[in-house]
Design a protein around this motif. Structure first.
Motif, mmCIF file in Angstrom:
data_model
loop_
_atom_site.group_PDB
_atom_site.id
_atom_site.type_symbol
_atom_site.label_atom_id
_atom_site.label_comp_id
_atom_site.label_asym_id
_atom_site.label_seq_id
_atom_site.Cartn_x
_atom_site.Cartn_y
_atom_site.Cartn_z
ATOM 1 N N VAL A 64 0.852 -1.186 0.000
ATOM 2 C CA VAL A 64 0.000 0.000 0.000
ATOM 3 C C VAL A 64 0.890 1.239 0.000
ATOM 4 O O VAL A 64 1.808 1.352 0.803
ATOM 5 C CB VAL A 64 -0.945 0.014 1.229
ATOM 6 N N HIS A 65 0.630 2.150 -0.921
ATOM 7 C CA HIS A 65 1.370 3.409 -1.020
ATOM 8 C C HIS A 65 0.400 4.534 -0.690
ATOM 9 O O HIS A 65 -0.628 4.670 -1.350
ATOM 10 C CB HIS A 65 1.914 3.569 -2.447
ATOM 11 N N ILE A 66 0.730 5.297 0.344
ATOM 12 C CA ILE A 66 -0.101 6.448 0.712
ATOM 13 C C ILE A 66 0.722 7.699 0.428
ATOM 14 O O ILE A 66 1.799 7.881 0.981
ATOM 15 C CB ILE A 66 -0.538 6.379 2.191
ATOM 16 N N GLY A 67 0.224 8.543 -0.471
ATOM 17 C CA GLY A 67 0.936 9.722 -0.931
ATOM 18 C C GLY A 67 1.073 10.810 0.128
ATOM 19 O O GLY A 67 0.388 10.800 1.158
ATOM 20 N N ALA A 68 1.950 11.763 -0.151
ATOM 21 C CA ALA A 68 2.275 12.834 0.787
ATOM 22 C C ALA A 68 1.036 13.631 1.207
ATOM 23 O O ALA A 68 0.139 13.882 0.403
ATOM 24 C CB ALA A 68 3.305 13.764 0.160
ATOM 25 N N ASN A 69 1.016 13.981 2.487
ATOM 26 C CA ASN A 69 0.008 14.871 3.075
ATOM 27 C C ASN A 69 -1.423 14.352 2.985
ATOM 28 O O ASN A 69 -2.366 15.133 2.994
ATOM 29 C CB ASN A 69 0.106 16.269 2.445
ATOM 30 N N SER A 70 -1.577 13.040 2.902
ATOM 31 C CA SER A 70 -2.923 12.470 2.923
ATOM 32 C C SER A 70 -3.326 12.162 4.361
ATOM 33 O O SER A 70 -2.483 11.832 5.191
ATOM 34 C CB SER A 70 -2.982 11.192 2.082
ATOM 35 N N VAL A 71 -4.616 12.299 4.646
ATOM 36 C CA VAL A 71 -5.157 11.992 5.963
ATOM 37 C C VAL A 71 -6.065 10.776 5.799
ATOM 38 O O VAL A 71 -6.992 10.795 4.994
ATOM 39 C CB VAL A 71 -5.947 13.185 6.550
ATOM 40 N N VAL A 72 -5.783 9.712 6.559
ATOM 41 C CA VAL A 72 -6.500 8.451 6.401
ATOM 42 C C VAL A 72 -7.183 8.074 7.713
ATOM 43 O O VAL A 72 -6.522 7.967 8.750
ATOM 44 C CB VAL A 72 -5.537 7.327 5.949
ATOM 45 N N GLU A 73 -8.509 7.900 7.654
ATOM 46 C CA GLU A 73 -9.282 7.418 8.801
ATOM 47 C C GLU A 73 -10.096 6.188 8.401
ATOM 48 O O GLU A 73 -11.153 5.913 8.956
ATOM 49 C CB GLU A 73 -10.217 8.517 9.319
ATOM 50 N N ALA A 74 -9.596 5.462 7.418
ATOM 51 C CA ALA A 74 -10.289 4.277 6.901
ATOM 52 C C ALA A 74 -10.321 3.172 7.952
ATOM 53 O O ALA A 74 -9.477 3.125 8.851
ATOM 54 C CB ALA A 74 -9.589 3.768 5.645
ATOM 55 N N ALA A 75 -11.275 2.264 7.811
ATOM 56 C CA ALA A 75 -11.310 1.081 8.654
ATOM 57 C C ALA A 75 -10.420 0.002 8.038
ATOM 58 O O ALA A 75 -9.633 -0.640 8.721
ATOM 59 C CB ALA A 75 -12.732 0.569 8.804
ATOM 60 N N ILE A 76 -10.550 -0.180 6.715
ATOM 61 C CA ILE A 76 -9.802 -1.243 6.031
ATOM 62 C C ILE A 76 -9.280 -0.724 4.689
ATOM 63 O O ILE A 76 -10.040 -0.170 3.900
ATOM 64 C CB ILE A 76 -10.695 -2.479 5.770
ATOM 65 N N ILE A 77 -7.999 -0.933 4.475
ATOM 66 C CA ILE A 77 -7.397 -0.704 3.169
ATOM 67 C C ILE A 77 -6.808 -2.045 2.758
ATOM 68 O O ILE A 77 -6.006 -2.624 3.497
ATOM 69 C CB ILE A 77 -6.305 0.387 3.226
ATOM 70 N N GLY A 78 -7.234 -2.553 1.622
ATOM 71 C CA GLY A 78 -6.800 -3.874 1.172
ATOM 72 C C GLY A 78 -5.343 -3.895 0.727
ATOM 73 O O GLY A 78 -4.574 -2.966 0.979
ATOM 74 N N ASN A 79 -4.965 -4.952 0.031
ATOM 75 C CA ASN A 79 -3.619 -5.103 -0.519
ATOM 76 C C ASN A 79 -3.549 -4.434 -1.892
ATOM 77 O O ASN A 79 -4.559 -4.316 -2.573
ATOM 78 C CB ASN A 79 -3.278 -6.593 -0.684
#
Length: 190
Positions: A100-115
């Motif tokens: 999983v790649h999360i880009g710069a300055n992102s805000v994540v409040e997810a419950a589930i992020i898959g593969n």
């Protein structure tokens, strides 16, 4: 195949764990006992991971688990989702898969992020969002709370909506990109 140059970082700026995780000394890891890293994950400077938020009552820690070969870019904030239920305010676990790649300055409040998921720069992933395997979120996308992003889908916009289908080769592509980035991310010896 094109040759990608190494990405050098000052060795003193990162802590490398036994399982190959590389964590910036300038990242904020709150509640590290509640954060699980799968291995070969890079947490960049200025990233904030909130493992210190808990459910109501003592001993109710909320776990954030991050898989293998993930990249948490500069300035990202990972915060577990929360809601008030029957008058009680509670945080809930966050699970992030492998590659999983999360880009710069992102805000994540997810419950589930898959593969095999790519989240662009400056994204806002709302509370309890679910992102299935092999999905992509374009730069500057705002996913409303409880959004479900299906497998092999590209979402973009504000609010984030379905934009296009991704190719069947997405899994192999995202996996090779993640492994390549990790291999290229090399310490610069003083």
């Amino acid at each position: 195949m094109s040759f990608a140059p190494p990405i050098y970082y000052p060795k003193a700026d990162y802590i490398e764990t036994d399982t190959g995780n590389k964590v910036s000394r300038r990242a904020t890891i709150a509640g590290p006992q509640n954060i699980i890293l799968g291995g070969k994950t890079i947490i960049s400077s200025q990233a904030i991971i909130r493992g210190d938020l808990r459910r109501t009552g003592p001993g109710h820690a909320v776990v954030i688990s991050i898989g293998r070969y993930c990249l948490i870019s500069e300035g990202c904030i990972l915060r577990p989702p929360y809601k008030t239920y029957r008058g009680n305010f509670n945080y809930y676990p966050m699970k992030i898969g492998d590659y999983v790649h999360i880009g710069a300055n992102s805000v994540v409040e997810a419950a589930i992020i898959g593969n095999y998921v790519k989240i662009g720069k400056n994204c806002m992933i709302g509370k309890f969002a679910t992102i299935k395997d092999c999905a992509e979120i374009a730069d500057n996308t705002v996913l409303p709370p409880n959004t479900v992003v299906p497998a092999l889908a590209l979402f973009s916009g504000s609010p984030g909506n379905f934009e296009d289908n991704l190719p069947e080769s997405t899994q192999e592509l995202f996996e090779s990109q993640a492994k390549s980035y990790y291999t290229r991310f090399q310490p610069l010896e003083p």
